[in-house]
Write a protein that holds these residues in place. Structure first.
Motif, PDB file in Angstrom:
ATOM      1  N   ASP A 169       0.875  -1.059  -0.090  1.00  0.00           N
ATOM      2  CA  ASP A 169       0.044   0.082   0.051  1.00  0.00           C
ATOM      3  C   ASP A 169       0.976   1.294   0.119  1.00  0.00           C
ATOM      4  O   ASP A 169       2.206   1.280   0.097  1.00  0.00           O
ATOM      5  CB  ASP A 169      -0.891  -0.050   1.342  1.00  0.00           C
ATOM      6  CG  ASP A 169      -2.061   0.890   1.032  1.00  0.00           C
ATOM      7  OD1 ASP A 169      -2.419   1.616   0.001  1.00  0.00           O
ATOM      8  OD2 ASP A 169      -3.122   0.556   1.854  1.00  0.00           O
ATOM      9  N   PHE A 170       0.432   2.377  -0.232  1.00  0.00           N
ATOM     10  CA  PHE A 170       1.043   3.673  -0.222  1.00  0.00           C
ATOM     11  C   PHE A 170       0.223   4.475   0.625  1.00  0.00           C
ATOM     12  O   PHE A 170      -0.815   4.654   0.407  1.00  0.00           O
ATOM     13  CB  PHE A 170       1.156   4.400  -1.696  1.00  0.00           C
ATOM     14  CG  PHE A 170       2.164   3.375  -2.390  1.00  0.00           C
ATOM     15  CD1 PHE A 170       3.268   3.769  -2.253  1.00  0.00           C
ATOM     16  CD2 PHE A 170       1.653   2.301  -3.262  1.00  0.00           C
ATOM     17  CE1 PHE A 170       4.414   3.207  -3.044  1.00  0.00           C
ATOM     18  CE2 PHE A 170       2.805   1.693  -4.094  1.00  0.00           C
ATOM     19  CZ  PHE A 170       3.815   1.960  -4.048  1.00  0.00           C
ATOM     20  N   VAL A 171       1.087   5.537   1.048  1.00  0.00           N
ATOM     21  CA  VAL A 171       0.492   6.940   1.935  1.00  0.00           C
ATOM     22  C   VAL A 171       1.296   8.153   1.190  1.00  0.00           C
ATOM     23  O   VAL A 171       2.380   7.673   1.057  1.00  0.00           O
ATOM     24  CB  VAL A 171       0.434   6.666   3.365  1.00  0.00           C
ATOM     25  CG1 VAL A 171       1.910   6.644   3.638  1.00  0.00           C
ATOM     26  CG2 VAL A 171      -0.291   7.830   4.213  1.00  0.00           C
ATOM     27  N   ARG A 172       0.650   8.953   0.927  1.00  0.00           N
ATOM     28  CA  ARG A 172       1.452  10.263   0.792  1.00  0.00           C
ATOM     29  C   ARG A 172       1.252  11.369   1.775  1.00  0.00           C
ATOM     30  O   ARG A 172       0.113  11.377   2.375  1.00  0.00           O
ATOM     31  CB  ARG A 172       0.700  10.882  -0.587  1.00  0.00           C
ATOM     32  CG  ARG A 172       0.678   9.910  -1.896  1.00  0.00           C
ATOM     33  CD  ARG A 172       0.359  10.400  -3.079  1.00  0.00           C
ATOM     34  NE  ARG A 172       1.368  11.484  -3.503  1.00  0.00           N
ATOM     35  CZ  ARG A 172       1.611  11.864  -4.828  1.00  0.00           C
ATOM     36  NH1 ARG A 172       1.206  10.859  -5.684  1.00  0.00           N
ATOM     37  NH2 ARG A 172       2.452  12.759  -4.796  1.00  0.00           N
ATOM     38  N   VAL A 173       2.213  11.898   2.003  1.00  0.00           N
ATOM     39  CA  VAL A 173       2.148  12.912   3.127  1.00  0.00           C
ATOM     40  C   VAL A 173       2.930  14.140   2.452  1.00  0.00           C
ATOM     41  O   VAL A 173       4.149  13.851   1.748  1.00  0.00           O
ATOM     42  CB  VAL A 173       3.221  12.445   4.404  1.00  0.00           C
ATOM     43  CG1 VAL A 173       3.396  13.303   5.585  1.00  0.00           C
ATOM     44  CG2 VAL A 173       2.595  10.903   5.060  1.00  0.00           C
ATOM     45  N   GLY A 174       2.710  15.270   2.607  1.00  0.00           N
ATOM     46  CA  GLY A 174       3.106  16.509   2.129  1.00  0.00           C
ATOM     47  C   GLY A 174       3.379  17.382   3.289  1.00  0.00           C
ATOM     48  O   GLY A 174       2.863  17.731   4.092  1.00  0.00           O
ATOM     49  N   SER A 175       4.579  18.184   3.099  1.00  0.00           N
ATOM     50  CA  SER A 175       5.205  19.142   3.928  1.00  0.00           C
ATOM     51  C   SER A 175       6.147  20.164   2.973  1.00  0.00           C
ATOM     52  O   SER A 175       6.405  21.047   3.488  1.00  0.00           O
ATOM     53  CB  SER A 175       5.813  18.664   5.033  1.00  0.00           C
ATOM     54  OG  SER A 175       7.189  18.261   5.029  1.00  0.00           O
ATOM     55  N   TYR A 176       6.662  19.722   1.950  1.00  0.00           N
ATOM     56  CA  TYR A 176       7.539  20.528   1.184  1.00  0.00           C
ATOM     57  C   TYR A 176       6.815  21.175   0.104  1.00  0.00           C
ATOM     58  O   TYR A 176       7.369  22.249  -0.547  1.00  0.00           O
ATOM     59  CB  TYR A 176       8.680  19.292   0.583  1.00  0.00           C
ATOM     60  CG  TYR A 176       9.741  19.000   1.494  1.00  0.00           C
ATOM     61  CD1 TYR A 176      10.814  19.789   1.941  1.00  0.00           C
ATOM     62  CD2 TYR A 176       9.520  17.720   2.307  1.00  0.00           C
ATOM     63  CE1 TYR A 176      11.781  19.308   2.805  1.00  0.00           C
ATOM     64  CE2 TYR A 176      10.226  17.419   3.293  1.00  0.00           C
ATOM     65  CZ  TYR A 176      11.445  18.097   3.628  1.00  0.00           C
ATOM     66  OH  TYR A 176      12.198  17.950   4.350  1.00  0.00           O
ATOM     67  N   GLY A 177       5.839  20.525  -0.660  1.00  0.00           N
ATOM     68  CA  GLY A 177       5.297  21.173  -1.884  1.00  0.00           C
ATOM     69  C   GLY A 177       6.049  20.914  -2.908  1.00  0.00           C
ATOM     70  O   GLY A 177       6.841  20.173  -2.916  1.00  0.00           O
ATOM     71  N   PHE A 178       6.551  22.110  -3.661  1.00  0.00           N
ATOM     72  CA  PHE A 178       7.601  21.879  -4.690  1.00  0.00           C
ATOM     73  C   PHE A 178       8.814  22.605  -4.220  1.00  0.00           C
ATOM     74  O   PHE A 178       9.746  23.186  -5.178  1.00  0.00           O
ATOM     75  CB  PHE A 178       7.216  22.579  -5.870  1.00  0.00           C
ATOM     76  CG  PHE A 178       5.907  21.565  -6.457  1.00  0.00           C
ATOM     77  CD1 PHE A 178       6.524  20.436  -7.377  1.00  0.00           C
ATOM     78  CD2 PHE A 178       4.913  21.842  -6.459  1.00  0.00           C
ATOM     79  CE1 PHE A 178       5.577  19.525  -7.886  1.00  0.00           C
ATOM     80  CE2 PHE A 178       3.813  20.935  -6.896  1.00  0.00           C
ATOM     81  CZ  PHE A 178       4.120  19.676  -7.752  1.00  0.00           C
ATOM     82  N   GLY A 179       8.841  22.906  -2.861  1.00  0.00           N
ATOM     83  CA  GLY A 179      10.064  23.772  -2.383  1.00  0.00           C
ATOM     84  C   GLY A 179      11.006  23.071  -1.710  1.00  0.00           C
ATOM     85  O   GLY A 179      11.078  21.671  -2.035  1.00  0.00           O
ATOM     86  N   THR A 180      11.997  23.341  -0.940  1.00  0.00           N
ATOM     87  CA  THR A 180      13.147  22.748  -0.479  1.00  0.00           C
ATOM     88  C   THR A 180      13.063  22.632   1.189  1.00  0.00           C
ATOM     89  O   THR A 180      13.669  22.291   1.927  1.00  0.00           O
ATOM     90  CB  THR A 180      14.589  23.309  -0.763  1.00  0.00           C
ATOM     91  OG1 THR A 180      14.650  24.546  -0.466  1.00  0.00           O
ATOM     92  CG2 THR A 180      14.757  22.946  -2.357  1.00  0.00           C
ATOM     93  N   GLN A 181      12.218  23.593   1.529  1.00  0.00           N
ATOM     94  CA  GLN A 181      11.797  23.669   2.980  1.00  0.00           C
ATOM     95  C   GLN A 181      10.594  23.131   3.498  1.00  0.00           C
ATOM     96  O   GLN A 181       9.536  23.541   2.783  1.00  0.00           O
ATOM     97  CB  GLN A 181      11.942  25.076   3.443  1.00  0.00           C
ATOM     98  CG  GLN A 181      13.560  25.730   3.156  1.00  0.00           C
ATOM     99  CD  GLN A 181      14.372  25.451   3.997  1.00  0.00           C
ATOM    100  OE1 GLN A 181      14.253  25.013   5.245  1.00  0.00           O
ATOM    101  NE2 GLN A 181      15.645  25.192   3.393  1.00  0.00           N
ATOM    102  N   SER A 182      10.732  22.257   4.494  1.00  0.00           N
ATOM    103  CA  SER A 182       9.312  21.494   5.162  1.00  0.00           C
ATOM    104  C   SER A 182       8.762  22.838   5.794  1.00  0.00           C
ATOM    105  O   SER A 182       9.096  23.659   6.280  1.00  0.00           O
ATOM    106  CB  SER A 182       9.528  20.756   6.085  1.00  0.00           C
ATOM    107  OG  SER A 182       8.595  20.307   6.806  1.00  0.00           O
ATOM    108  N   ASN A 183       7.305  22.794   5.860  1.00  0.00           N
ATOM    109  CA  ASN A 183       6.443  23.781   6.498  1.00  0.00           C
ATOM    110  C   ASN A 183       6.303  23.603   7.916  1.00  0.00           C
ATOM    111  O   ASN A 183       5.861  24.154   8.828  1.00  0.00           O
ATOM    112  CB  ASN A 183       5.061  23.957   5.652  1.00  0.00           C
ATOM    113  CG  ASN A 183       4.290  22.652   5.702  1.00  0.00           C
ATOM    114  OD1 ASN A 183       4.623  21.914   6.592  1.00  0.00           O
ATOM    115  ND2 ASN A 183       3.426  22.897   4.838  1.00  0.00           N
ATOM    116  N   GLY A 184       6.843  22.169   8.196  1.00  0.00           N
ATOM    117  CA  GLY A 184       6.830  21.884   9.696  1.00  0.00           C
ATOM    118  C   GLY A 184       5.767  21.091  10.036  1.00  0.00           C
ATOM    119  O   GLY A 184       5.569  20.656  11.034  1.00  0.00           O
TER     120      GLY A 184
END
Length: 168
Positions: free
Chosen positions: A93-108
């Motif tokens: 299975d897969f899970v998608r988690v986002g915090s970077y978008g298309f940048g290089t810094q995580s939004n935390g």
């Protein structure tokens, strides 16, 4: 007809947020120049994946099938190579988690954008994460996934990246 077939093509940094149609299959000479150094080459990756598969096969032989979970799209190539080398039944299975978008810094503040479809309660779960290096399925701004090795991008490829989303 592809006029650029067989030629090395260089893309200006300002245009790298676009997905060019000539990124067909590895190795991609247009992307090779963006790599500062190779961390693991194709042979090293293949050997280590085989070793991991052998160990996991031993660990889970006779046990209920484990669930292998790919975290984000970047884990797909590794996960596919790994499970094909296993000689035990598995769930995937897969899970998608986002915090970077298309940048290089995580939004935390990571958010789950696509949750598991399988119920993993009471099951052995093997997580296969995605990291911020490129190649072998991992990306920067959705590019470089098809490199056959894992490498580190040159800083000039991501410095000042304004989070521009790739065009389809």
């Amino acid at each position: 007809r592809n006029k650029n077939k067989g030629q090395n093509i260089s893309i200006p940094i300002s245009q790298r947020h676009r997905r060019p149609s000539y990124f067909l299959s590895p190795p991609c000479p247009a992307m090779e120049g963006d790599i500062e150094r190779v961390l693991w080459n194709e042979d090293q990756i293949s050997k280590r994946v085989s070793e991991l598969a052998a160990q996991l096969t031993l660990d889970f032989t006779g046990a209920p099938p484990p669930v292998f979970v790919g975290v984000a799209t970047g884990a797909a190539v590794f996960l596919a190579d790994l499970v094909r080398r296993l000689s035990i039944p598995v769930f995937i299975d897969f899970v998608r988690v986002g915090s970077y978008g298309f940048g290089t810094q995580s939004n935390g503040a990571p958010t789950i954008t696509s949750d598991l479809k399988l119920d993993v309660s009471g099951k052995h779960v093997v997580l296969c994460p995605d990291y911020f290096i490129v190649g072998y399925g991992m990306d920067f701004a959705e590019l470089y996934r098809n490199l056959p090795y894992v490498g580190v991008l040159k800083p000039e490829c991501y410095e000042g990246f304004g989070g521009i989303e790739p065009q389809n």
